[in-house]
Design a protein around this motif. Structure first.
Motif, short mmCIF file in Angstrom:
data_model
loop_
_atom_site.label_atom_id
_atom_site.label_comp_id
_atom_site.label_asym_id
_atom_site.label_seq_id
_atom_site.Cartn_x
_atom_site.Cartn_y
_atom_site.Cartn_z
N ARG B 83 0.79 -1.27 0.02
CA ARG B 83 -0.04 -0.05 0.12
C ARG B 83 0.91 1.25 0.01
N CYS B 84 0.53 2.17 -0.77
CA CYS B 84 1.36 3.49 -0.89
C CYS B 84 0.95 4.49 0.39
N PRO B 85 1.66 4.68 1.06
CA PRO B 85 1.62 5.63 2.24
C PRO B 85 1.18 6.88 1.98
N LYS B 86 1.38 7.25 0.56
CA LYS B 86 0.92 8.70 0.26
C LYS B 86 -0.47 8.77 -0.50
N CYS B 87 -0.85 7.86 -1.28
CA CYS B 87 -2.02 8.08 -2.06
C CYS B 87 -3.01 6.98 -1.37
N GLY B 88 -2.53 5.79 -0.91
CA GLY B 88 -3.55 4.81 -0.30
C GLY B 88 -3.68 3.68 -1.12
N HIS B 97 6.92 0.06 -5.27
CA HIS B 97 7.13 1.48 -5.48
C HIS B 97 5.54 1.82 -6.09
N CYS B 98 4.96 3.05 -5.79
CA CYS B 98 3.72 3.46 -6.20
C CYS B 98 3.82 3.70 -7.62
N TRP B 99 2.49 3.39 -8.28
CA TRP B 99 2.56 3.49 -9.72
C TRP B 99 1.94 4.91 -10.26
N ASN B 100 1.57 5.78 -9.24
CA ASN B 100 1.05 6.96 -9.29
C ASN B 100 2.00 8.08 -9.63
N LEU B 101 2.47 8.61 -10.78
CA LEU B 101 3.28 9.42 -11.01
C LEU B 101 3.66 10.48 -10.06
N ASN B 102 2.38 11.08 -9.61
CA ASN B 102 2.58 12.16 -8.49
C ASN B 102 3.07 11.61 -7.47
N CYS B 103 3.26 10.13 -7.01
CA CYS B 103 3.96 9.90 -5.77
C CYS B 103 5.44 9.62 -5.93
N ASN B 104 5.79 9.67 -7.15
CA ASN B 104 7.38 9.78 -7.51
C ASN B 104 8.06 8.34 -6.97
ZN LIG Z 1 0.92 6.45 -4.13
#
Ligand SMILES: [Zn+2]
Lengths: 416, 222
Positions: B83-88, B97-104
Motif C-alpha cells: 500500500r502506498c503511504p501517500k495515496c493509499g 514503489h507506487c504507480w501513481n506518477l504524482n507519488c514519485n
Molecule cells: Zn501513491
C-alpha cells in the motif's frame, strides 16, 4: 515537419509450420531480398545504410544474436545493424525504428528483416515459451497460456459490447477465407479449406469464448521491407512507392489485471478505461498516428487495414480501439460485414495472423508488406486473384500488437 | 603495487549477503541439467534435408528480492499486498514503489490482505501449456483481493465450469502446508461460503456443451 518516410518494396517467404520447404533463416532472408529486387530492379543491397532486425525469441531460435548470421549471409558486413524486440509488436516496433532513422535524416535507406521459427519446438511447448512473456512470477502456472488471458478479457468485452460468439466467428471465417487467395499464407498452404461460421462454432474449446478456429497459427517465416527517404523512393521506384504519413506507438501493463484503476490511463481517458477489456495502447497509438496523418474520421479516411488478429476476438476489440465503432455500434458494425472484401473498410485482405500466420518477429512486417502491395497495385501479381484486392485503395492502416495489449503500434500508409 | 590494490578491493564489503538456511529441494526424480547436448537427428530419404535435435535445459534462480515477502507469505498461508503511504492505493500483485506518477516512486508498505476476493472476469480453458493439460478444464478468474486496485489471475475450484459468474464472491484457499512451494499455485479461489450459482441459462448450456469433450480428452492423456 521532419522529412517523409517511404516504402519501396518488400516480400515474405511462404509462412509454414513443420519440416517442409524450409530454406534456413538466412536463406529465407536472401529469398525475400531477391523477390524485392525482382519487383524493384533499381534497388541494390549497396543502397542500404542501416539494417534493423525484428525477432522475438531466442527460445524459438535456439541461437543468441541470430541476426548476425543473416546480416553476414547477405554480404552486408560493415553496415550498421541492430535488433528490435517488443513481443508481438516486434515487427511494428522495428518499422517504427526504421521510420525514425529515415525521418531524422541520418539514414536514407533502411532494410528491416523479421523472422521467427516457432516450429523448432512442439505446439504446447511453444505456448509455454510465449507465456514466458507474461509475468512468470504471478501468471505462468495459472491457466498458463496467452489464449486464456485473451479469453478472459474478451469474455467481458463481448458482454459489455453485446458481441456474440457468432459475431467474432465471422471475423475468423473472413480472414482464413481471405488467406485462400494468398499463396504464401499458411492457412492456404496447410489447412487449405474454406470455413463457415458453423465450423468455427464447432471447433474445439481453447478458452471460452475462444475456440480453435478463433486462434492464429504458430508459424515459421521471414519478411523483408525497405524503408527510405522520398528522394531515394523517387529514384528507384517512382511509380510504386507508398508513404508512411502517420505512426504511433503506445504501451500498457504487462499483467492485464493491472490496468484496472491505472492512474495514468485515468488521467488520459477518465475513470473506467481501459478496464480489462479495451486496448488502451491501441487507441492511444491510433490517436498519435491519426493526428500525424491528418485523419479526421478513420472510417471515411482509411480504405483498408492489415491488423493484429491473433484471435478473432482481438480483431473486434481493435476495431473499437481504432475508433471504427463504439459500444453502441460495434455489434452491428461486425454483422454488417463492413470489414469483409465487399465492405467499406476491408480488414486483413491478406489473411491476417489467422490466415497468413504469426511468426512473431515477421508478423508486423508481413502486415506492412500486404498493405504496401494493396497501395502499390501489386495484389494481382502477388495474390491468386483480384478478389482480395481493395479497389483504388489510397490509404491503409497497419497495426502491430504485443502481450495482452502491452505494446501496440499503428501506421498510416498512403499511395503516392 | 597493483596486487595490493586488487586485494583491497576484494575485501571491501558493499552489502551483507543473505544467509540462506531454510532450503527445500522438490525437483522430480531424474531431472538433471545436462547443459547443451545434441541428442539425435533425422535425414530425409533423398538426403536433402536434415533436422538436428538439441537438448537444452536450464535451472533458473528467480531472485524475488524485494518482492520476497509475497512469496514467503504464500508458504505461510497469507496473501501479502502493498500500500502506498501517500495515496493509499493497494496492490495484489504487489508493487514495491507506487504507480501513481504524482507519488514519485514512493516506497510502499506491506499489508496482510483478507482471504476474500471478487470475480472481475473469467474464462473456462479447454487447452493449455504442456504442464497444465491434465488439469483441464480450468476456470481462470481475474479477481480483486480485498481493496486491491488491480486484479490477480488464478484458478477457481469447487465449481462446475459453466457456473462461474461475474462479480461472484470468492474465498482464497491454500494447499496443505507441506505441499506449498512459495509459488502462485499455492492457492486457488473457491466460491465464498453460502454462495450458490444461478439457474442454467443458454450460455451455461453452451459452455457445458464445449467443456464436456474436454473431460473425455483429458482421460486419454497418459
Ligand atoms: Zn501513491
Amino acid at each position: 515537419m521532419s522529412r517523409k518516410v517511404c516504402i519501396i518494396g518488400g516480400a515474405t517467404t511462404p509462412f509454414d509450420y513443420g519440416p517442409t520447404g524450409f530454406e534456413s533463416i538466412e536463406g529465407g532472408a536472401a529469398e525475400c531480398v531477391r523477390e524485392t529486387q525482382q519487383d524493384v530492379p533499381g534497388f541494390s543491397l549497396r543502397d542500404l545504410d542501416l539494417m534493423i532486425y525484428s525477432h522475438f525469441s531466442v527460445h524459438f531460435g535456439h541461437q543468441l544474436a541470430p541476426e548476425w548470421i543473416i546480416h553476414d549471409h547477405l554480404g552486408l558486413v560493415g553496415l550498421p545493424h541492430y535488433r528490435v524486440e517488443n513481443g508481438g509488436n516486434t515487427g511494428g516496433s522495428a518499422l517504427y525504428a526504421a521510420a525514425l532513422a529515415v525521418m531524422s535524416g541520418h539514414h536514407d535507406c533502411v532494410g528491416v528483416i523479421g523472422w521467427e521459427t516457432m516450429d523448432s519446438v512442439s505446439q504446447s511447448q511453444g505456448s509455454e515459451f510465449i507465456a514466458m512473456a507474461s509475468d512468470i512470477r504471478y501468471e505462468l502456472m495459472v491457466g498458463g497460456i496467452y489464449p486464456i488471458y485473451y479469453a478472459a478479457m474478451a469474455n467481458k468485452w463481448m458482454k459489455d459490447n453485446h458481441v456474440t460468439e457468432e459475431d467474432v466467428a465471422r471475423i475468423a471465417v473472413k480472414n482464413k477465407n481471405n488467406a485462400m487467395d494468398n499463396p504464401k499464407a499458411q492457412w492456404y498452404r496447410n489447412d487449405h479449406t474454406y470455413l463457415t461460421v458453423d465450423d468455427v462454432m464447432n471447433s474445439r474449446l481453447i478458452s471460452y469464448p475462444i475456440k480453435k478456429y478463433d486462434c492464429c497459427l504458430m508459424s515459421r517465416g521471414v519478411a523483408f521491407v525497405v524503408v527510405c527517404s522520398e528522394e531515394y523512393a523517387k529514384k528507384v521506384n517512382p511509380d510504386h512507392y507508398v508513404t508512411i504519413d502517420g505512426m504511433g506507438l503506445s504501451s500498457c501493463t504487462i499483467r492485464a489485471g493491472d490496468r484496472l484503476n491505472n492512474p495514468t490511463w485515468k488521467e488520459h481517458y477518465g475513470p473506467g478505461y481501459p478496464e480489462m477489456t479495451e486496448f488502451g495502447a491501441c487507441r492511444n497509438a491510433a490517436e498519435q498516428a491519426y493526428t500525424m496523418a491528418g485523419i479526421k474520421d478513420p472510417l471515411k479516411d482509411i480504405d483498408f487495414g492489415e491488423i493484429h488478429d491473433a484471435f478473432s476476438t482481438s480483431e473486434a476489440q481493435i476495431y473499437k480501439a481504432l475508433g471504427l465503432a463504439d459500444t453502441d455500434t460495434i455489434a452491428k458494425f461486425i454483422r454488417d460485414e463492413r470489414t469483409s472484401m465487399h465492405g467499406d473498410i476491408p480488414m486483413n485482405p491478406g489473411g491476417g495472423l489467422l490466415g497468413y500466420g504469426h511468426p512473431v518477429g515477421a508478423t508486423g512486417i508481413m502486415s506492412t508488406i500486404e498493405a504496401y502491395y494493396q497501395l502499390a497495385g501489386l495484389i494481382p501479381k502477388k495474390h491468386l486473384s483480384t478478389t482480395t484486392e481493395v479497389p483504388d485503395a489510397e490509404c491503409g492502416i497497419v497495426n502491430s500488437h504485443a502481450g495482452t495489449g502491452t505494446s501496440i503500434s499503428n501506421f498510416i500508409l498512403r499511395r503516392h | 603495487m597493483t596486487v595490493t590494490l586488487t586485494m583491497n578491493k576484494k575485501n571491501k564489503k558493499f552489502a551483507d549477503a543473505p544467509v540462506f538456511t531454510d532450503k527445500k529441494d522438490y525437483r522430480p526424480t531424474g531431472v538433471t541439467e545436462v547443459g547443451l547436448t545434441f541428442v539425435g537427428h533425422e535425414i530425409s530419404e533423398d538426403r536433402t534435408a536434415m533436422n538436428q535435435f538439441l537438448h537444452y535445459d536450464q535451472l533458473y534462480t528467480i531472485r524475488h528480492g524485494w518482492n520476497s515477502k509475497f512469496f514467503i507469505g504464500l508458504l505461510e498461508g497469507k496473501i501479502m499486498g502493498t500500500r502506498c503511504p501517500k495515496c493509499g492505493d493497494t496492490w495484489v500483485p504487489v508493487r514495491t514503489h507506487c504507480w501513481n506518477l504524482n507519488c514519485n516512486l514512493e516506497h510502499t508498505d506491506w499489508v496482510e490482505m483478507p482471504l476474500t476476493a471478487t470475480v472481475h472476469t473469467w474464462t473456462v480453458a479447454g487447452w493449455s501449456g504442456r504442464s497444465s493439460l491434465k488439469r483441464l478444464p480450468i476456470i481462470l478468474v481475474y479477481a480483486l483481493v480485498g481493496d486491491s486496485k488491480v486484479a490477480i489471475a488464478n484458478e477457481l475450484h469447487n465449481l462446475a465450469p459453466w457456473d462461474v459468474e461475474f462479480g461472484m464472491p470468492l474465498q482464497i484457499v491454500f494447499k496443505p502446508q507441506e505441499e506449498r512451494v512459495g509459488a502462485i499455485t499455492d492457492f486457488h479461489f473457491e466460491p465464498a461460503d453460502g454462495w450458490t450459482p444461478s439457474p442454467m441459462t443458454p450460455e451455461k448450456e453452451r459452455i457445458k456443451q464445449l467443456v464436456e469433450p474436454v473431460y473425455d480428452w483429458v482421460k486419454t492423456l497418459k
